[in-house]
Design a protein around this motif. Sequence first.
Motif, mmCIF file in Angstrom:
data_model
loop_
_atom_site.group_PDB
_atom_site.id
_atom_site.type_symbol
_atom_site.label_atom_id
_atom_site.label_comp_id
_atom_site.label_asym_id
_atom_site.label_seq_id
_atom_site.Cartn_x
_atom_site.Cartn_y
_atom_site.Cartn_z
ATOM 1 N N MET A 198 38.563 37.086 35.517
ATOM 2 C CA MET A 198 37.485 36.745 34.589
ATOM 3 C C MET A 198 37.278 37.867 33.563
ATOM 4 O O MET A 198 37.071 37.606 32.374
ATOM 5 C CB MET A 198 36.202 36.458 35.365
ATOM 6 N N VAL A 199 37.372 39.106 34.014
ATOM 7 C CA VAL A 199 37.276 40.250 33.098
ATOM 8 C C VAL A 199 38.426 40.224 32.093
ATOM 9 O O VAL A 199 38.234 40.422 30.887
ATOM 10 C CB VAL A 199 37.268 41.575 33.883
ATOM 11 N N ALA A 200 39.640 39.954 32.586
ATOM 12 C CA ALA A 200 40.806 39.900 31.700
ATOM 13 C C ALA A 200 40.665 38.780 30.676
ATOM 14 O O ALA A 200 40.998 38.956 29.493
ATOM 15 C CB ALA A 200 42.073 39.696 32.533
ATOM 16 N N ALA A 201 40.160 37.615 31.115
ATOM 17 C CA ALA A 201 39.992 36.485 30.197
ATOM 18 C C ALA A 201 39.023 36.832 29.074
ATOM 19 O O ALA A 201 39.221 36.431 27.921
ATOM 20 C CB ALA A 201 39.505 35.264 30.966
ATOM 21 N N LEU A 202 37.985 37.594 29.407
ATOM 22 C CA LEU A 202 36.989 37.967 28.398
ATOM 23 C C LEU A 202 37.502 39.012 27.420
ATOM 24 O O LEU A 202 37.136 38.987 26.236
ATOM 25 C CB LEU A 202 35.725 38.512 29.095
ATOM 26 N N GLY A 203 38.365 39.916 27.900
ATOM 27 C CA GLY A 203 38.668 41.082 27.083
ATOM 28 C C GLY A 203 40.088 41.273 26.607
ATOM 29 O O GLY A 203 40.318 42.012 25.630
ATOM 30 N N ASP A 263 29.711 35.266 43.517
ATOM 31 C CA ASP A 263 30.029 36.659 43.832
ATOM 32 C C ASP A 263 30.893 37.270 42.727
ATOM 33 O O ASP A 263 30.629 38.387 42.244
ATOM 34 C CB ASP A 263 30.750 36.711 45.181
ATOM 35 N N ALA A 264 31.910 36.542 42.305
ATOM 36 C CA ALA A 264 32.815 37.052 41.269
ATOM 37 C C ALA A 264 32.091 37.228 39.939
ATOM 38 O O ALA A 264 32.369 38.181 39.188
ATOM 39 C CB ALA A 264 33.999 36.105 41.102
ATOM 40 N N PHE A 265 31.168 36.318 39.632
ATOM 41 C CA PHE A 265 30.408 36.439 38.384
ATOM 42 C C PHE A 265 29.609 37.743 38.377
ATOM 43 O O PHE A 265 29.587 38.468 37.366
ATOM 44 C CB PHE A 265 29.472 35.238 38.234
ATOM 45 N N ALA A 266 28.959 38.061 39.498
ATOM 46 C CA ALA A 266 28.186 39.309 39.590
ATOM 47 C C ALA A 266 29.100 40.513 39.414
ATOM 48 O O ALA A 266 28.749 41.484 38.719
ATOM 49 C CB ALA A 266 27.463 39.369 40.933
ATOM 50 N N ARG A 267 30.278 40.488 40.024
ATOM 51 C CA ARG A 267 31.241 41.585 39.888
ATOM 52 C C ARG A 267 31.729 41.705 38.440
ATOM 53 O O ARG A 267 31.938 42.824 37.936
ATOM 54 C CB ARG A 267 32.437 41.353 40.811
ATOM 55 N N THR A 268 31.928 40.571 37.782
ATOM 56 C CA THR A 268 32.399 40.591 36.399
ATOM 57 C C THR A 268 31.362 41.239 35.488
ATOM 58 O O THR A 268 31.702 42.039 34.605
ATOM 59 C CB THR A 268 32.719 39.158 35.923
ATOM 60 N N GLU A 269 30.094 40.883 35.693
ATOM 61 C CA GLU A 269 29.029 41.511 34.905
ATOM 62 C C GLU A 269 29.042 43.035 35.073
ATOM 63 O O GLU A 269 28.922 43.778 34.087
ATOM 64 C CB GLU A 269 27.660 40.966 35.330
ATOM 65 N N ARG A 270 29.185 43.488 36.305
ATOM 66 C CA ARG A 270 29.193 44.933 36.538
ATOM 67 C C ARG A 270 30.401 45.585 35.873
ATOM 68 O O ARG A 270 30.309 46.687 35.327
ATOM 69 C CB ARG A 270 29.189 45.226 38.043
ATOM 70 N N ALA A 271 31.542 44.883 35.893
ATOM 71 C CA ALA A 271 32.769 45.454 35.324
ATOM 72 C C ALA A 271 32.700 45.562 33.800
ATOM 73 O O ALA A 271 33.174 46.552 33.220
ATOM 74 C CB ALA A 271 33.979 44.616 35.734
ATOM 75 N N VAL A 272 32.110 44.575 33.137
ATOM 76 C CA VAL A 272 32.057 44.594 31.671
ATOM 77 C C VAL A 272 30.829 45.328 31.158
ATOM 78 O O VAL A 272 30.729 45.653 29.963
ATOM 79 C CB VAL A 272 32.115 43.175 31.079
ATOM 80 N N GLY A 273 29.871 45.557 32.038
ATOM 81 C CA GLY A 273 28.696 46.334 31.673
ATOM 82 C C GLY A 273 27.702 45.639 30.776
ATOM 83 O O GLY A 273 26.960 46.308 30.033
#
Length: 385
Positions: A336-341, A223-233
Amino acid sequence: MGEARPLRIIHCFRSPIGGIFRHVRDLAEAQARAGHQVGIVCDSSTGGAYEDQLFDDLKPHLALGLVRLPIRRSIGPSDISAFWASFKEIKSLQPDVLHGHGAKGGVLARLIGSLLRVNRYRVARLYSPHGGSLHYDSRRLSGRAIFFLERLQEYLTDALVFVCDYERQVYTAKIGKPRVRAERIYNGINDREFEKIFARPDAVDFLFIGMLRDLKGPDVFIDAFARTERAVGRPLSAMIVGDGPDRDRYDHMMVSLGLGRRIDLLAAMRSRDAFQFARFVVVPSRAEAMPYIVLEAAAADKPVIASRVGGIPEILGADNIGLVPAGDPAALAAAMVAALGEPGWTDRARPDPVALRTNFSVTTMADQMTALYRSCLGTLRRPEA
């Protein structure tokens, strides 16, 4: 004073999968290298080819052998035959120490040890919960029944061993303040595991590795992975490594969310082999005691995003930016978004390497455990001739 004689030690546990199995393997190997004779009694109905290979690697260290019997997770009539078969095997091995791990292992070690004591046999009985029965809900009748049985078994216990301070606190809250000796001995890992593992050029973004059941949170991760994809676009990539009863359900969940091509689902493998395939390790458990996967990832200098449960804050640090509330895919996705960006996120999430190595060494763990065994044995009266 002469050198203390080697001990005959038997570790009892149910399922040869996951953290308990890893703990017992490390402890048994370290104790064998220290000159003790070690054996294992565990279930024969769980585990696969991967676990069979781990047993093959361990067998040279098991002077007292490996005994595998059918031991079910739930309580039932089959427990009687499993107990009797275990008793006959253990009695023939004449152990000095019976160390039970997890709820079923704790029952075997303490009941069998107590029967041997009735027969004037000098044996120490130890129990490490490893989470186990402590995960039950005290608001439910089943949970209260389990905790009552745990309390009763204290009368058959020479020492309780908790793998973290959190586990001791939960035991006290749910079962009561221990009425027997209780020690905290952290899980430890080998020196060779404190070596950095670099991600391959084709590494995925996120890795989940563990048993595939809801307690460990694979559904939260998906679920979180799907949300992360949407957040980072943009599309991301991930890998789920493990085996367990809910594997097919998680596979269906990924397909239904359109993630089947971006999340690989692989069978269990050694964690250090898996680490090279990912940039970040995610541990979204709903409950834990002291998970080895967090220790292993931190020692390998892999950035970790994890639930704030169990002893995980004791490993990563209570204020670590990689910690999130359990069972919250939105919070996990935000991390996860923060870790990526976020620039410098990895450095800020890294635990103190000196403290990590000092507190979580397998040598320290084994030395403290053996000292506890000898102390327990020292309090027992020798049988009269």
